[in-house]
Design an enzyme around this catalytic site. Sequence first.
Site, mmCIF file in Angstrom:
data_model
loop_
_atom_site.group_PDB
_atom_site.id
_atom_site.type_symbol
_atom_site.label_atom_id
_atom_site.label_comp_id
_atom_site.label_asym_id
_atom_site.label_seq_id
_atom_site.Cartn_x
_atom_site.Cartn_y
_atom_site.Cartn_z
ATOM 1 N N ASP A 55 0.258 -7.635 1.543
ATOM 2 C CA ASP A 55 0.634 -6.225 1.644
ATOM 3 C C ASP A 55 2.148 -6.030 1.627
ATOM 4 O O ASP A 55 2.704 -5.284 2.440
ATOM 5 C CB ASP A 55 0.038 -5.588 2.901
ATOM 6 C CG ASP A 55 0.054 -4.053 2.831
ATOM 7 O OD1 ASP A 55 0.258 -3.516 1.723
ATOM 8 O OD2 ASP A 55 -0.127 -3.408 3.880
ATOM 9 N N SER A 81 4.593 2.477 7.854
ATOM 10 C CA SER A 81 4.269 1.306 7.043
ATOM 11 C C SER A 81 5.462 0.860 6.209
ATOM 12 O O SER A 81 6.107 1.670 5.541
ATOM 13 C CB SER A 81 3.096 1.618 6.114
ATOM 14 O OG SER A 81 1.916 1.819 6.843
ATOM 15 N N HIS A 139 0.819 -1.217 0.000
ATOM 16 C CA HIS A 139 0.000 0.000 0.000
ATOM 17 C C HIS A 139 0.852 1.266 0.000
ATOM 18 O O HIS A 139 0.349 2.346 -0.324
ATOM 19 C CB HIS A 139 -0.995 -0.008 1.168
ATOM 20 C CG HIS A 139 -0.412 0.284 2.518
ATOM 21 N ND1 HIS A 139 -0.136 -0.701 3.438
ATOM 22 C CD2 HIS A 139 -0.067 1.456 3.111
ATOM 23 C CE1 HIS A 139 0.340 -0.154 4.539
ATOM 24 N NE2 HIS A 139 0.400 1.156 4.366
#
Length: 464
Positions: free
Chosen positions: A95, A182, A64
Amino acid sequence: MHAMTFAALFALASAAAPPWDAVVRIEVAAVAPSYMRPWEKAAQQRQGGTGFLVDGRRILTNHHVIENAVDIRLSKTGNSKRWRARVVAMGPDVDLAALEVIENADEFFADLTPVAWSYELPPLQSRVTVRGYPLGGNAQSVTEGVVSRVDCKNYRLGATSSISPGRSLVVQIDAAINGGNSGGPAFDASNRVIGVAFQGIDGAQSIGYIIPALLARTFLTAVVSAPKFRLADVPFRIQHLENRGLRRYLQVPDRVTGVVVSAPNDVITHLDGVSVGDDGTVPLRPGERVSLDYLITSKVHDAPTELSILRYGRSLTLRAQLVPLPPPLPRWHDFDCTPEWVIIGGLVFSPLTAPLIEDASSGGVRSYVHDIFTREVGAKNGFNTEPAREVVVLLDVLNGGDVNHGYEAEGWKVLTHLNGQAVESLAGLYFLWQQATRDGAAFLEFGFGGGTERKIVLEQAAPG
């Protein structure tokens, strides 16, 4: 001798880069597609995250973070220079994505050392350190906490969460994971990477999630030979076996545990020799149980799998090599689908995909979107029972002339026929339309199945 040995060791220790030097900042320019108006794109936006160096001169990060990227730049700790990078592998199911530096790579990697991995799940209450580049500053950030829980989680969120391959292992920590963290590494007390930061919970305190090193290593191993990674799908849907009447009906002995899979009402008692509980969980470690899904989703493709089952009291063993199954709908933009459309007389047709469902649900799930999703996915238990068929929907009616006057968009409709011939895909629709035009058909009759939908008929050419 002792002095020389100490000096040599000191020099070696001084030369070795600390593991956090392998942590890099990722800056992305991204352009999101529009599946509702597939000929359009959103304005360019800036987004960012964190990555870290792994073997093979690859930078590992979250999918992402680089989603919809048109430009990717990397920067290192204490260095103002940006290096261009590109995506070389992706696994949106978990992911994760891998990047490579595409200019001045030798300069970029000159003083970097790949991280060391942990090869076991971290114990509960063990220390964890998360490094990355969250919002609020440019310097590398450090947060610390402990491992709170190891569980199984559906990595897919949103309106189409039910079409995921299955639940996968996840490590919950109480170290802060904020926007920008992230893709960053989580280190244990020995500076080994135990996972990849990927998610927090809005409004919750001290809850963050990391992708376990086990899954990250599986991804990196798989993408050496194929740049697109998919999890092996859990090939069944289960029902708990906690009801006494159900157990007796299926002739399950009192001391046997397991779960029911429909058709022909088999009871799975063991998966790869691991006992399955009546609630669908399996032991992970002493005192810890997680969903049986992880025994499948943690595997590399084609790994042998063994199921021990009871079929009305009779014991059977099934063996197979599990692989990704055709998804009920294409799941990910730029992975297994892109915006596509055909416009015929102002009628806008497009394939039904998960990104389209998500796009249409951004302000809340509309009833007609929910109805189509339920009919095309939910009623089939999340499996693709017609892999050769691509569901085509009427998205909109662009009014502006006599040809479609009187027809209004009233929510999506699944197109089933054109002039009495079955529509199996968007390409098939285009072919039938061109064929009708070549054959001089005076009208185009669009059928939407079921007999209750109002038909749409377009005149091919106005009368002379």
